[in-house]
Design a protein around this motif. Structure first.
Motif, mmCIF file in Angstrom:
data_model
loop_
_atom_site.group_PDB
_atom_site.id
_atom_site.type_symbol
_atom_site.label_atom_id
_atom_site.label_comp_id
_atom_site.label_asym_id
_atom_site.label_seq_id
_atom_site.Cartn_x
_atom_site.Cartn_y
_atom_site.Cartn_z
ATOM 1 N N LYS A 21 -59.537 55.614 -15.077
ATOM 2 C CA LYS A 21 -59.673 56.071 -16.460
ATOM 3 C C LYS A 21 -58.303 56.265 -17.109
ATOM 4 C CE LYS A 21 -64.125 58.371 -16.041
ATOM 5 N NZ LYS A 21 -64.839 59.646 -16.149
ATOM 6 N N ILE A 22 -57.339 56.743 -16.328
ATOM 7 C CA ILE A 22 -55.981 56.920 -16.850
ATOM 8 C C ILE A 22 -55.377 55.558 -17.182
ATOM 9 C CG2 ILE A 22 -53.632 57.610 -16.210
ATOM 10 C CD1 ILE A 22 -54.957 59.944 -14.629
ATOM 11 N N ILE A 23 -55.566 54.579 -16.290
ATOM 12 C CA ILE A 23 -55.032 53.233 -16.524
ATOM 13 C C ILE A 23 -55.671 52.624 -17.767
ATOM 14 C CG2 ILE A 23 -54.799 50.905 -15.575
ATOM 15 C CD1 ILE A 23 -53.035 53.006 -14.186
ATOM 16 N N TYR A 24 -57.001 52.750 -17.890
ATOM 17 C CA TYR A 24 -57.678 52.240 -19.088
ATOM 18 C C TYR A 24 -57.138 52.926 -20.349
ATOM 19 C CZ TYR A 24 -61.252 49.842 -16.302
ATOM 20 O OH TYR A 24 -61.901 49.001 -15.453
ATOM 21 N N GLY A 25 -56.887 54.218 -20.275
ATOM 22 C CA GLY A 25 -56.331 54.948 -21.411
ATOM 23 C C GLY A 25 -54.933 54.483 -21.765
ATOM 24 N N LEU A 26 -54.106 54.214 -20.755
ATOM 25 C CA LEU A 26 -52.756 53.706 -21.000
ATOM 26 C C LEU A 26 -52.794 52.332 -21.651
ATOM 27 C CD1 LEU A 26 -50.886 54.758 -17.738
ATOM 28 C CD2 LEU A 26 -50.525 55.658 -20.042
ATOM 29 N N ILE A 27 -53.726 51.497 -21.213
ATOM 30 C CA ILE A 27 -53.859 50.166 -21.808
ATOM 31 C C ILE A 27 -54.307 50.280 -23.263
ATOM 32 C CG2 ILE A 27 -55.214 48.018 -21.728
ATOM 33 C CD1 ILE A 27 -55.049 48.242 -18.661
ATOM 34 N N GLY A 28 -55.222 51.186 -23.540
ATOM 35 C CA GLY A 28 -55.649 51.405 -24.923
ATOM 36 C C GLY A 28 -54.522 51.915 -25.800
ATOM 37 N N ALA A 29 -53.722 52.848 -25.274
ATOM 38 C CA ALA A 29 -52.576 53.355 -26.029
ATOM 39 C C ALA A 29 -51.546 52.254 -26.247
ATOM 40 C CB ALA A 29 -51.953 54.537 -25.294
ATOM 41 N N ALA A 30 -51.373 51.394 -25.246
ATOM 42 C CA ALA A 30 -50.437 50.279 -25.381
ATOM 43 C C ALA A 30 -50.884 49.332 -26.487
ATOM 44 C CB ALA A 30 -50.324 49.523 -24.056
ATOM 45 N N GLY A 31 -52.180 49.134 -26.618
ATOM 46 C CA GLY A 31 -52.688 48.304 -27.697
ATOM 47 C C GLY A 31 -52.357 48.891 -29.060
ATOM 48 N N LEU A 32 -52.418 50.207 -29.160
ATOM 49 C CA LEU A 32 -52.070 50.856 -30.432
ATOM 50 C C LEU A 32 -50.578 50.738 -30.726
ATOM 51 C CD1 LEU A 32 -54.279 54.062 -30.226
ATOM 52 C CD2 LEU A 32 -54.664 52.011 -31.610
ATOM 53 N N VAL A 33 -49.748 50.846 -29.691
ATOM 54 C CA VAL A 33 -48.307 50.668 -29.882
ATOM 55 C C VAL A 33 -48.028 49.248 -30.349
ATOM 56 C CG1 VAL A 33 -46.087 50.542 -28.677
ATOM 57 C CG2 VAL A 33 -47.621 52.464 -28.262
ATOM 58 N N ASN A 34 -48.694 48.273 -29.748
ATOM 59 C CA ASN A 34 -48.483 46.878 -30.131
ATOM 60 C C ASN A 34 -49.039 46.564 -31.503
ATOM 61 O OD1 ASN A 34 -47.030 46.033 -27.900
ATOM 62 N ND2 ASN A 34 -48.871 45.700 -26.714
ATOM 63 N N LEU A 35 -49.968 47.351 -31.971
ATOM 64 C CA LEU A 35 -50.465 47.180 -33.328
ATOM 65 C C LEU A 35 -49.333 47.380 -34.323
ATOM 66 C CD1 LEU A 35 -53.054 46.640 -34.910
ATOM 67 C CD2 LEU A 35 -53.399 49.102 -35.020
ATOM 68 N N GLY A 36 -48.408 48.281 -34.007
ATOM 69 C CA GLY A 36 -47.237 48.480 -34.841
ATOM 70 C C GLY A 36 -46.356 47.240 -34.907
ATOM 71 N N LEU A 37 -46.298 46.475 -33.822
ATOM 72 C CA LEU A 37 -45.522 45.230 -33.827
ATOM 73 C C LEU A 37 -46.124 44.213 -34.784
ATOM 74 C CD1 LEU A 37 -44.798 44.699 -30.023
ATOM 75 C CD2 LEU A 37 -43.190 45.401 -31.793
ATOM 76 N N PHE A 38 -47.417 44.251 -34.938
ATOM 77 C CA PHE A 38 -48.115 43.313 -35.811
ATOM 78 C C PHE A 38 -47.668 43.478 -37.264
ATOM 79 C CE2 PHE A 38 -51.889 42.107 -38.336
ATOM 80 C CZ PHE A 38 -51.978 40.781 -37.942
ATOM 81 N N PHE A 39 -47.408 44.717 -37.659
ATOM 82 C CA PHE A 39 -47.031 45.004 -39.037
ATOM 83 C C PHE A 39 -45.528 45.105 -39.243
ATOM 84 C CE2 PHE A 39 -51.350 46.696 -38.677
ATOM 85 C CZ PHE A 39 -51.943 45.968 -39.685
ATOM 86 N N LYS A 40 -44.749 44.949 -38.190
ATOM 87 C CA LYS A 40 -43.304 45.063 -38.275
ATOM 88 C C LYS A 40 -42.721 43.862 -39.014
ATOM 89 C CE LYS A 40 -39.575 46.446 -35.255
ATOM 90 N NZ LYS A 40 -39.190 46.687 -33.874
ATOM 91 N N GLN A 41 -41.802 44.139 -39.907
ATOM 92 C CA GLN A 41 -41.144 43.073 -40.656
ATOM 93 C C GLN A 41 -40.248 42.281 -39.717
ATOM 94 O OE1 GLN A 41 -41.654 42.297 -43.896
ATOM 95 N NE2 GLN A 41 -43.241 43.849 -43.876
ATOM 96 N N GLY A 42 -40.050 41.017 -40.026
ATOM 97 C CA GLY A 42 -39.213 40.165 -39.198
ATOM 98 C C GLY A 42 -37.793 40.692 -39.105
ATOM 99 N N GLU A 43 -37.262 40.690 -37.901
ATOM 100 C CA GLU A 43 -35.903 41.130 -37.687
ATOM 101 C C GLU A 43 -35.030 39.905 -37.464
ATOM 102 O OE1 GLU A 43 -35.735 43.865 -34.472
ATOM 103 O OE2 GLU A 43 -37.178 45.219 -35.347
#
Length: 76
Positions: A43-65
Motif C-alpha cells: 500500500k505504501i508503494i502504491y501510494g508513492l507511485i500515485g504521489a509520483a504521478g502527481l509530481v509528474n503532472l507538474g512536468l506536463f504543465f512546465k514551460q520549456g526550458e
C-alpha cells in the motif's frame, strides 16, 4: 529536472509497467514482490507511485526550458 522529479518519473514508469503487466498478463508485480495488495508495504508503494504521478503532472504543465548543449558551448 531535479532529483525528486527523476525519482518520481522512475516510480511512474514502474507503475505504468505494472499496469501493463496487469492488463496483458494478469500479473501484479508490485503486490507479488511486496506481499499482496492488502499488505502495508504494498500500500505504501502504491501510494508513492500515485504521489509520483502527481509530481509528474507538474512536468506536463512546465514551460520549456532552454538547455545549453555541450557541443554549442565548445563552439565559442
Amino acid at each position: 529536472m531535479n532529483s525528486i522529479q527523476r525519482i518520481a518519473l522512475m516510480l511512474t514508469i514502474i507503475g505504468a509497467i505494472n499496469w501493463g503487466l496487469l492488463a496483458n498478463f494478469q500479473i501484479d508485480l508490485i503486490s507479488s514482490i511486496f506481499g499482496g495488495r492488502n499488505d502495508e508495504l504494498a500500500k505504501i508503494i502504491y501510494g508513492l507511485i500515485g504521489a509520483a504521478g502527481l509530481v509528474n503532472l507538474g512536468l506536463f504543465f512546465k514551460q520549456g526550458e532552454e538547455y545549453i548543449v555541450e557541443s554549442e558551448v565548445n563552439k565559442t
